[in-house]
Design a protein around this motif. Structure first.
Motif, short mmCIF file in Angstrom:
data_model
loop_
_atom_site.label_atom_id
_atom_site.label_comp_id
_atom_site.label_asym_id
_atom_site.label_seq_id
_atom_site.Cartn_x
_atom_site.Cartn_y
_atom_site.Cartn_z
N THR A 29 0.74 -1.10 -0.07
CA THR A 29 0.09 0.14 -0.08
C THR A 29 1.10 1.57 0.05
OG1 THR A 29 -2.37 -1.24 1.10
CG2 THR A 29 -2.00 1.28 0.96
N ALA A 30 2.13 1.63 0.68
CA ALA A 30 2.56 2.72 0.90
C ALA A 30 3.58 2.38 -0.91
CB ALA A 30 4.34 2.54 1.96
N LEU A 31 3.98 1.56 -0.88
CA LEU A 31 4.94 1.37 -1.98
C LEU A 31 3.54 2.17 -3.73
CD1 LEU A 31 6.87 -1.44 -2.07
CD2 LEU A 31 7.30 0.59 -2.59
N VAL A 32 2.59 1.48 -3.72
CA VAL A 32 1.67 2.64 -4.30
C VAL A 32 1.47 4.07 -4.07
CG1 VAL A 32 -0.68 2.46 -5.12
CG2 VAL A 32 0.38 0.14 -4.60
N GLU A 33 0.98 4.22 -3.01
CA GLU A 33 1.13 5.23 -2.68
C GLU A 33 2.85 6.39 -3.19
OE1 GLU A 33 0.74 6.08 1.20
OE2 GLU A 33 -1.87 5.16 1.28
N LEU A 34 3.71 5.89 -2.80
CA LEU A 34 4.73 6.28 -4.03
C LEU A 34 4.73 6.51 -5.02
CD1 LEU A 34 8.02 7.08 -3.13
CD2 LEU A 34 9.03 4.62 -3.47
N ALA A 35 4.36 5.45 -5.40
CA ALA A 35 4.84 5.72 -7.73
C ALA A 35 3.35 6.15 -7.61
CB ALA A 35 3.99 3.94 -8.23
N ASP A 36 2.88 6.81 -7.68
CA ASP A 36 0.92 7.63 -6.78
C ASP A 36 2.03 9.39 -7.18
OD1 ASP A 36 -0.10 6.10 -7.94
OD2 ASP A 36 -1.89 5.99 -6.00
N THR A 37 2.35 9.11 -6.67
CA THR A 37 3.98 10.54 -6.09
C THR A 37 4.68 11.05 -6.94
OG1 THR A 37 3.39 10.55 -3.30
CG2 THR A 37 4.60 11.86 -4.66
N VAL A 38 5.73 9.71 -7.01
CA VAL A 38 6.27 9.58 -8.92
C VAL A 38 6.20 9.34 -10.53
CG1 VAL A 38 8.14 9.22 -10.19
CG2 VAL A 38 7.83 8.99 -7.28
N ALA A 39 4.73 9.08 -10.28
CA ALA A 39 4.24 9.41 -11.11
C ALA A 39 3.48 10.09 -11.21
CB ALA A 39 3.15 8.50 -12.07
N GLY A 40 3.14 11.38 -10.19
CA GLY A 40 1.93 12.58 -10.41
C GLY A 40 0.38 12.47 -10.95
N ARG A 41 0.16 10.87 -10.65
CA ARG A 41 -1.27 10.31 -10.48
C ARG A 41 -1.88 11.19 -9.52
NH1 ARG A 41 1.33 4.51 -12.15
NH2 ARG A 41 1.13 4.36 -10.00
N GLU A 42 -3.18 10.72 -9.94
CA GLU A 42 -4.34 11.34 -8.82
C GLU A 42 -5.08 10.53 -7.66
OE1 GLU A 42 -6.30 14.95 -8.25
OE2 GLU A 42 -4.76 15.25 -10.13
N PRO A 43 -4.52 10.73 -6.61
CA PRO A 43 -4.06 9.95 -5.14
C PRO A 43 -5.84 9.22 -5.08
CG PRO A 43 -5.04 11.76 -4.50
CD PRO A 43 -4.60 11.99 -5.67
N GLN A 44 -7.37 9.45 -5.61
CA GLN A 44 -8.37 9.12 -5.19
C GLN A 44 -8.83 7.82 -5.60
OE1 GLN A 44 -8.02 11.71 -7.11
NE2 GLN A 44 -9.33 12.18 -8.75
N SER A 45 -8.34 7.73 -6.20
CA SER A 45 -8.64 6.04 -6.81
C SER A 45 -7.53 4.69 -6.35
CB SER A 45 -8.89 5.95 -8.10
OG SER A 45 -7.56 6.11 -9.06
N ARG A 46 -6.53 5.47 -5.44
CA ARG A 46 -5.18 4.43 -5.04
C ARG A 46 -5.85 2.86 -5.10
NH1 ARG A 46 -1.60 8.55 -1.74
NH2 ARG A 46 -0.91 9.69 -3.49
N ARG A 47 -6.81 2.64 -3.82
CA ARG A 47 -6.86 1.52 -3.81
C ARG A 47 -7.82 0.38 -4.96
NH1 ARG A 47 -6.38 0.40 2.29
NH2 ARG A 47 -6.43 2.23 3.47
N GLU A 48 -8.46 1.48 -5.59
CA GLU A 48 -9.30 0.87 -6.50
C GLU A 48 -8.09 0.44 -7.40
OE1 GLU A 48 -10.07 3.09 -4.90
OE2 GLU A 48 -12.13 3.14 -4.19
#
Length: 269
Positions: A233-252
């Motif tokens: 879960t923490a790594l998904v959040e890091l990847a979202d930050t690096v890629a500049g992705r929107e955070p609201q759908s991380r889990r999905e």
């Protein structure tokens, strides 16, 4: 960290190349259950030196280890580091940009530069691979461990890193747990790094040894063996930050990727 970050960044539509450029102890082949005999970064560097490296050649040298993730394996022995010349590695990384949307380069921590060799561009440098990767990087992910020794090394490394690159950086602390630092380890680590290294928000990866052991045992990334683990879960959040992705759908998004990948792996031939 490099293998799992690459896996979270890449998918069949946005491929990623993971380059093992650690000249002290390459390990990505073992982590992902790839044979040492597979030609990797050394072969790519030789092709670059001979002027034969292009997108197609690199694609053959960096096979897919899962859909969307290619691996350019590291040196099979540490004493072969002179084969990874700075200029050749720069050419390899340039071809990686043409082959994939993302390139994740795993490098060793030492960043010292031999002043006597720095004026000779043809002389091999043990830390040349790391310095070259930093010079060409669009973003740097700095990784330390959540204990007093690891945090001290991280503070010193961040100070040295500031003299090597101006690329935006993300600071990551792994193995976060109360044992070595006391209660509320996340807050203590954040405060320590803010005080002694002037960092902003730090990405914290909790201690999750069972999940990491399972990934290592099977030669897979966390997304394949423990997709709901705390570390993943923490790594998904890091990847979202690096890629500049929107955070609201991380889990999905993480859940969808896992179901899609497992469906392909388990589908009958």
């Amino acid at each position: 960290m490099a293998a799992n970050l690459a896996a979270e960044l890449g998918d069949p539509l946005t491929p990623v190349v993971l380059v093992d450029a650690d000249t002290y102890g390459a390990s990505q082949a073992q982590l992902l259950a790839v044979l040492d005999e597979v030609p990797g970064v050394a072969a790519a560097a030789r092709a670059a030196d001979q002027g034969n490296l292009d997108r197609d050649v690199l694609a053959r040298l960096a096979p897919e280890v899962r859909p969307g993730l290619r691996l350019l394996t590291g040196l099979p022995r540490a004493d072969r580091w002179p084969e990874l010349r700075d200029v050749a590695l720069a050419d390899v990384l340039e071809q990686c940009r043409r082959l994939a949307r993302w390139t994740v380069v795993d490098v060793a921590p030492p960043l010292e530069q031999d002043e006597e060799l720095s004026f000779d561009t043809l002389a091999p440098r043990r830390n040349g691979a790391a310095l070259t990767a930093l010079e060409t990087a669009d973003r740097v992910v700095v990784v330390g461990t959540g204990d007093p020794v690891g945090l001290q090394r991280l503070v010193r490394g961040l100070d040295e890193l500031a003299t090597r690159t101006v690329a935006p950086r993300s600071v990551v602390v792994t193995r976060v747990r109360p044992g070595p630092v006391g209660p509320d380890p996340g807050r203590r680590i954040q405060e320590t790094l803010a005080r002694f290294a002037g960092t902003g928000p730090v990405h914290l990866v909790p201690e999750d040894q069972d999940a990491l052991d399972a990934a290592l045992l099977h030669g897979r990334v966390l997304a394949e063996v423990r997709p709901r683990s705390a570390a993943r879960t923490a790594l998904v959040e890091l990847a979202d930050t690096v890629a500049g992705r929107e955070p609201q759908s991380r889990r999905e998004r993480a859940s969808l990727r896992t179901r899609s990948w497992l469906g392909r792996r388990l589908a009958p031939a």
